[in-house]
Each structure stands twice: as C-alpha cells, then as structure tokens.
Design a protein around this motif. Sequence first.
Motif, PDB file in Angstrom:
ATOM      1  N   LYS A   1      10.462   1.112   7.181  1.00 19.16           N
ATOM      2  CA  LYS A   1       9.869  -0.086   6.602  1.00 19.16           C
ATOM      3  C   LYS A   1       8.877   0.275   5.507  1.00 19.16           C
ATOM      4  O   LYS A   1       8.331   1.377   5.491  1.00 19.16           O
ATOM      5  CB  LYS A   1       9.139  -0.895   7.687  1.00 19.16           C
ATOM      6  CG  LYS A   1      10.016  -1.390   8.811  1.00 19.16           C
ATOM      7  CD  LYS A   1       9.175  -2.164   9.825  1.00 19.16           C
ATOM      8  CE  LYS A   1      10.029  -2.662  10.981  1.00 19.16           C
ATOM      9  NZ  LYS A   1       9.199  -3.400  11.983  1.00 19.16           N
ATOM     10  N   GLU A   2       8.659  -0.663   4.599  1.00 15.89           N
ATOM     11  CA  GLU A   2       7.615  -0.466   3.600  1.00 15.89           C
ATOM     12  C   GLU A   2       6.250  -0.634   4.264  1.00 15.89           C
ATOM     13  O   GLU A   2       6.046  -1.550   5.069  1.00 15.89           O
ATOM     14  CB  GLU A   2       7.773  -1.471   2.453  1.00 15.89           C
ATOM     15  CG  GLU A   2       8.985  -1.209   1.584  1.00 15.89           C
ATOM     16  CD  GLU A   2       9.058  -2.157   0.397  1.00 15.89           C
ATOM     17  OE1 GLU A   2       8.531  -3.281   0.522  1.00 15.89           O
ATOM     18  OE2 GLU A   2       9.628  -1.776  -0.647  1.00 15.89           O
ATOM     19  N   ALA A   3       5.327   0.245   3.927  1.00  7.96           N
ATOM     20  CA  ALA A   3       4.014   0.233   4.556  1.00  7.96           C
ATOM     21  C   ALA A   3       3.193  -0.961   4.069  1.00  7.96           C
ATOM     22  O   ALA A   3       3.229  -1.303   2.889  1.00  7.96           O
ATOM     23  CB  ALA A   3       3.279   1.529   4.250  1.00  7.96           C
ATOM     24  N   PRO A   4       2.446  -1.596   4.959  1.00 11.18           N
ATOM     25  CA  PRO A   4       1.621  -2.740   4.549  1.00 11.18           C
ATOM     26  C   PRO A   4       0.450  -2.302   3.681  1.00 11.18           C
ATOM     27  O   PRO A   4       0.017  -1.145   3.718  1.00 11.18           O
ATOM     28  CB  PRO A   4       1.131  -3.305   5.885  1.00 11.18           C
ATOM     29  CG  PRO A   4       1.174  -2.143   6.821  1.00 11.18           C
ATOM     30  CD  PRO A   4       2.346  -1.308   6.389  1.00 11.18           C
ATOM     31  N   LEU A   5      -0.085  -3.238   2.905  1.00 10.53           N
ATOM     32  CA  LEU A   5      -1.207  -2.956   2.015  1.00 10.53           C
ATOM     33  C   LEU A   5      -2.530  -3.166   2.746  1.00 10.53           C
ATOM     34  O   LEU A   5      -2.581  -3.741   3.827  1.00 10.53           O
ATOM     35  CB  LEU A   5      -1.137  -3.873   0.792  1.00 10.53           C
ATOM     36  CG  LEU A   5       0.153  -3.825  -0.019  1.00 10.53           C
ATOM     37  CD1 LEU A   5       0.103  -4.854  -1.146  1.00 10.53           C
ATOM     38  CD2 LEU A   5       0.374  -2.438  -0.586  1.00 10.53           C
TER      39      LEU A   5
ATOM     40  N   PHE B   1       6.361   7.876   2.394  1.00 11.23           N
ATOM     41  CA  PHE B   1       6.487   6.442   2.649  1.00 11.23           C
ATOM     42  C   PHE B   1       6.224   5.661   1.369  1.00 11.23           C
ATOM     43  O   PHE B   1       5.612   6.161   0.424  1.00 11.23           O
ATOM     44  CB  PHE B   1       5.543   5.985   3.769  1.00 11.23           C
ATOM     45  CG  PHE B   1       4.075   6.083   3.438  1.00 11.23           C
ATOM     46  CD1 PHE B   1       3.382   4.993   2.913  1.00 11.23           C
ATOM     47  CD2 PHE B   1       3.379   7.265   3.657  1.00 11.23           C
ATOM     48  CE1 PHE B   1       2.035   5.081   2.617  1.00 11.23           C
ATOM     49  CE2 PHE B   1       2.019   7.359   3.372  1.00 11.23           C
ATOM     50  CZ  PHE B   1       1.352   6.265   2.846  1.00 11.23           C
ATOM     51  N   THR B   2       6.702   4.432   1.350  1.00  6.66           N
ATOM     52  CA  THR B   2       6.537   3.531   0.209  1.00  6.66           C
ATOM     53  C   THR B   2       5.821   2.277   0.669  1.00  6.66           C
ATOM     54  O   THR B   2       6.074   1.780   1.770  1.00  6.66           O
ATOM     55  CB  THR B   2       7.906   3.157  -0.387  1.00  6.66           C
ATOM     56  OG1 THR B   2       8.564   4.350  -0.828  1.00  6.66           O
ATOM     57  CG2 THR B   2       7.743   2.221  -1.581  1.00  6.66           C
ATOM     58  N   THR B   3       4.931   1.760  -0.169  1.00  4.93           N
ATOM     59  CA  THR B   3       4.159   0.580   0.202  1.00  4.93           C
ATOM     60  C   THR B   3       4.825  -0.708  -0.285  1.00  4.93           C
ATOM     61  O   THR B   3       5.686  -0.690  -1.168  1.00  4.93           O
ATOM     62  CB  THR B   3       2.742   0.654  -0.393  1.00  4.93           C
ATOM     63  OG1 THR B   3       2.830   0.744  -1.816  1.00  4.93           O
ATOM     64  CG2 THR B   3       1.992   1.861   0.137  1.00  4.93           C
ATOM     65  N   GLN B   4       4.401  -1.801   0.284  1.00 13.11           N
ATOM     66  CA  GLN B   4       4.938  -3.109  -0.077  1.00 13.11           C
ATOM     67  C   GLN B   4       4.551  -3.501  -1.502  1.00 13.11           C
ATOM     68  O   GLN B   4       3.572  -3.017  -2.049  1.00 13.11           O
ATOM     69  CB  GLN B   4       4.405  -4.169   0.886  1.00 13.11           C
ATOM     70  CG  GLN B   4       4.857  -4.003   2.318  1.00 13.11           C
ATOM     71  CD  GLN B   4       4.183  -5.001   3.243  1.00 13.11           C
ATOM     72  OE1 GLN B   4       3.189  -5.625   2.881  1.00 13.11           O
ATOM     73  NE2 GLN B   4       4.725  -5.157   4.443  1.00 13.11           N
ATOM     74  N   GLN B   5       5.321  -4.400  -2.066  1.00 17.13           N
ATOM     75  CA  GLN B   5       5.000  -4.963  -3.374  1.00 17.13           C
ATOM     76  C   GLN B   5       4.015  -6.112  -3.193  1.00 17.13           C
ATOM     77  O   GLN B   5       4.140  -6.920  -2.265  1.00 17.13           O
ATOM     78  CB  GLN B   5       6.260  -5.472  -4.065  1.00 17.13           C
ATOM     79  CG  GLN B   5       6.013  -6.046  -5.456  1.00 17.13           C
ATOM     80  CD  GLN B   5       7.304  -6.446  -6.146  1.00 17.13           C
ATOM     81  OE1 GLN B   5       8.379  -6.308  -5.583  1.00 17.13           O
ATOM     82  NE2 GLN B   5       7.205  -6.944  -7.356  1.00 17.13           N
ATOM     83  N   ALA B   6       2.992  -6.162  -4.064  1.00 15.61           N
ATOM     84  CA  ALA B   6       2.015  -7.244  -3.992  1.00 15.61           C
ATOM     85  C   ALA B   6       2.624  -8.535  -4.523  1.00 15.61           C
ATOM     86  O   ALA B   6       3.319  -8.525  -5.533  1.00 15.61           O
ATOM     87  CB  ALA B   6       0.776  -6.888  -4.796  1.00 15.61           C
TER      88      ALA B   6
END
Length: 391
Positions: A51-55, A124-129
Amino acid sequence: MRTGTGRRPVLLISTLLGSLALAACSGGPGSGAEAAGPETKISVSPAAAGKEAPLGSPIAVRAEGGKLTAVEVKDDKGQAVAGELAGDGTSWTSRGKVRPQASYTVRTSATSDKGKRSSATTTFTTQQAPKVNKLTNTPGNGETVGTGMPVSILFDHPVDKDKRAEVEKSLKVTTQPAVEGAWGWVKDWSGQDRIDWRPKSFWPAGTKVSVNGALAGLDSGAGGWFARDYAFSFNIGADRKAVIDVPGHTLTMYENGKPVGSVKGSAGSPQDPTRGGIHTVRSKNAAETMDSATIGHGNEWMLDSQWVTHLTASGTFLHSAPWNQSIGVVNNSHGCFGMTTADAKRVYDFLPIGSTVEVQGSASTKVTDVGNGLEVWQETWEQWQKRSALK
C-alpha cells in the motif's frame, strides 16, 4: 611402524569436530551459537506492505532484539533524509515528515543482542496529496533590499488556524549579525494567508538574512499539504528612508539617519488624506497609468505617470504628477504624494524596495492594515508579537 594412509586424516577431522563442539557448548562470547542466533527485527513506518504510505508522519525505524548501527534514507531524487539515532540505538527518526507522492529507500545495518550482524532494505511510496499548498516568498532569493523589509511568505491556499503553530515552528530566520524578530500571521490584501517575519526595529545595514522552511510533508488543513522544503536568502543594503511632512508639502530623504535632500510635493486632499504611519516600499514602476477605478473613484481619471514608488496595496504611491499645477503648495491628490517628474525620479532612484516612508501630520484617521502591502511597521513590537501562533 607405518600407519595406513587413509585413516590418519579421519582421526584429525574427528578430533577437530569434537573441539568445536566443546567450544560451542561453553557459551563463551563470540561463539558459533551466538552467531547463529536470530537477527535483529527491523520495522519501518509509515511503510505499509502493498500500500501507499499515509502522509503526516516522519520516517521511523525500530530495532527489536538488537541495535541499529547505521541508517541511510534517500528519496526518489537521491536526496539524503536527515534523522536522529536514539541514544540506546533501538530507533531512528527523520527530522521531517514524508512528502506527498514520493518514494523512499531505507537501508539499515544492525547487530542483534547475540552479536549477529544483519542488513535490510525497505522501499515505500507515499500517497498523493488531494491538494498541494505552495508559497511565494518576498524578497526574492539573492536580492538586496532596504532596512524596513520584512520576510513575507504568501500561501497559495489557506492555512487552518490549528495548523499554523506547526508551520510557524518549521520556519527559521538566521541573520548575521544576530537580529531579534518574530513571525506574525497576516491576511494579505489579496485575501490569501500570509506569514511575515519582522525585526524588532529596522535592520542594520549590511545584514545577511537566510530563511529556511522545513515544510515538506506538513498538513495545512483545507489548503492541502506542503510538498517540499524552501530556502532563500537576501541582503540588507544601505540605510535609506524618507519622511513626508504633509502640512509642509515636503519629502525629506535620509541616509544613515542624516538628511541628504528634500523635494516638494502634494499629498492627499482633506477629502482623501494620505495614510499616516510608517510604510514600506513594496515595489516600483518606471511608468504607470493612474486609473481612478482602482481606488474606488469610478472613471474620474486615467493619467499617465512616471517613477512610481508603491507603498500600500490599496494605492498610496509616490509618483510624478505633471498635470498638477499646485505641487508643493496645496495638498490636492487622492491620497498619493505627487511631485514633478524630475523629483519623482530622484525619490524613485534613492529609495530601494524595502525602505520605509513615514507620513507625518496626516489628517487621515484610517489605520492601515498590515496586509495592505508590507505594512508591518504600522504596529508596535508588542502588537506584532501577538500575531504569532506560538502562544
């Protein structure tokens, strides 16, 4: 007597294995049993498998059953992410928070409680704002400005009041020499949110100023997330200012606190008096059309002027007024200070952006809002400090 060639090596190997077995059973430091023990368990957050990591959080590395000996974190641009290793070696935390839609690679080395060394890599990759908040800084990077110039940061989108303290804490002003000052939240004339840093009193000439904003990964609320850090610097130039004596129809120029010349002019009429107080030169324009509609006078006039020095955003200017036949005799403008073309150029050339113009003796009772230009000197130091979100 001769010994058979096939038996002696077997005996030696058996003896060696027995010796190793005894050493392992002894349990001494650095033994083979310890090296074969479990590795340190490493966890990385906000990484989430698949999953994309939360901000909204920093990168945190935890070691269970051992200690971290090295942590290296880089983003997708190859930039190293700074962080701090805890004193007991069991955790590492980045100084800032993760950026929106960014990838991070975390490489760790650890030693278990049993002495076993290991390494691990986590990506890991973070979520898009949903929305990104950007900023525009004044003055620009590398500029040289006057002694009244504040640091002014204008945000593209609103910054919620409950988010302002964290944003303010992430902004740092460094000066050479040291200068006392403070941040204050302002509503810009445009309606946008703004935060300014002003010194307690005017800058000393020659001061070097650096501004750093560790904003990447911060949530500004409804206005969205900040996607990167910011850094800029500027210099304070000569100590120049002007003082307008409204009843005397005079503007006097000062350098290093001493008068160096004066010009005659016409300030605002009794119906439209020039705004009093200390203004900051916000911009300049060599040629400009004065449009009455921009200051609420409909289509009364449309006049071409030269050497225009802008003070307030609402239209208080210093400029040439070749149409005025009463310059220096009658205050008859609509709030500006009009001069001959030659004198307007002299003032224009003398005052850098960021210098101050103090209007004395005005009949105006209007209090100029701080956001109506770079009007930070309209308030006392005590008033200004109350604008900080850090209370």
